[in-house]
Design a protein around this motif. Sequence first.
Motif, mmCIF file in Angstrom:
data_model
loop_
_atom_site.group_PDB
_atom_site.id
_atom_site.type_symbol
_atom_site.label_atom_id
_atom_site.label_comp_id
_atom_site.label_asym_id
_atom_site.label_seq_id
_atom_site.Cartn_x
_atom_site.Cartn_y
_atom_site.Cartn_z
ATOM 1 N N GLY A 1 0.813 -1.208 0.000
ATOM 2 C CA GLY A 1 0.000 0.000 0.000
ATOM 3 C C GLY A 1 0.847 1.257 0.000
ATOM 4 O O GLY A 1 0.540 2.238 -0.689
ATOM 5 N N TRP A 2 1.933 1.243 0.783
ATOM 6 C CA TRP A 2 2.838 2.398 0.823
ATOM 7 C C TRP A 2 3.466 2.645 -0.536
ATOM 8 O O TRP A 2 3.531 3.787 -1.007
ATOM 9 N N LEU A 3 3.903 1.599 -1.193
ATOM 10 C CA LEU A 3 4.548 1.737 -2.493
ATOM 11 C C LEU A 3 3.564 2.260 -3.542
ATOM 12 O O LEU A 3 3.910 3.122 -4.363
ATOM 13 N N ALA A 4 2.324 1.759 -3.502
ATOM 14 C CA ALA A 4 1.317 2.233 -4.446
ATOM 15 C C ALA A 4 0.959 3.689 -4.179
ATOM 16 O O ALA A 4 0.831 4.495 -5.105
ATOM 17 N N LEU A 5 0.789 4.051 -2.900
ATOM 18 C CA LEU A 5 0.459 5.423 -2.542
ATOM 19 C C LEU A 5 1.584 6.377 -2.916
ATOM 20 O O LEU A 5 1.346 7.472 -3.435
ATOM 21 N N LEU A 6 2.806 5.973 -2.673
ATOM 22 C CA LEU A 6 3.969 6.789 -3.015
ATOM 23 C C LEU A 6 4.022 7.035 -4.517
ATOM 24 O O LEU A 6 4.234 8.172 -4.970
ATOM 25 N N SER A 7 3.818 5.991 -5.303
ATOM 26 C CA SER A 7 3.888 6.120 -6.758
ATOM 27 C C SER A 7 2.751 6.975 -7.300
ATOM 28 O O SER A 7 2.945 7.776 -8.219
ATOM 29 N N ALA A 8 1.564 6.794 -6.725
ATOM 30 C CA ALA A 8 0.420 7.574 -7.186
ATOM 31 C C ALA A 8 0.565 9.049 -6.830
ATOM 32 O O ALA A 8 0.126 9.923 -7.580
#
Length: 206
Positions: A25-32
């Motif tokens: 979730g952190w990686l997806a949120l960071l990328s978005a």
Amino acid sequence: MLAPMLPSFLLVVLLVELTPGPNMGWLALLSASEGRRAGFAATAGIGLGLATIAAASALGLAQLAHASPLIFNLLRYAGAAFLLWLAWEAWGAQREVSPTAFHKNGTAAKHFRRGLIINLLNPKAALFFIAVLPVHIVPNGTVAMQTAQLSIAYVAIATTIHVIIVLLAGRAHGWLITGPYTRLVRHGFAMMLAAIALWFFVGTFR
């Protein structure tokens, strides 16, 4: 020569890495929020951290298998128990992303360091290599080679999944964190992990 238990190991790694969790979730949120550059930087840090732990465990497991076969086999039993714990955690874990793990407007270098540090200090990653990996190793003269192959496979699969998450970015964030089927997916992966753990218990104690 490929490790005899490589297929089952790949299945376990896929289940563990595909189960939605805070790191994903952190990686997806960071990328978005910060863009793919930030996501790829974090992915590189995560990959380096996993590779470092893998290299250390490969050396230690090879020496342990040679010095004490009994302790090595006990680690294999512990690995099956650890998979059960992962299944339990996947069943009931929270979906929220920890606010302390996300820093907006950071540089690529900062995101790389955060990904690296998070994984170097992640006890779950270390336990996976120390406990779960030996379950898939046949104790013979090729322990070091088998460990190296399985470790490389783990890092490759984890990195590939992380890259896909970065590429999907916003869509991945919505599916991992707020998607209507997130709980169902987690429970499905949890049951598969538990089934594999029980299978390992039966096979190991025979």
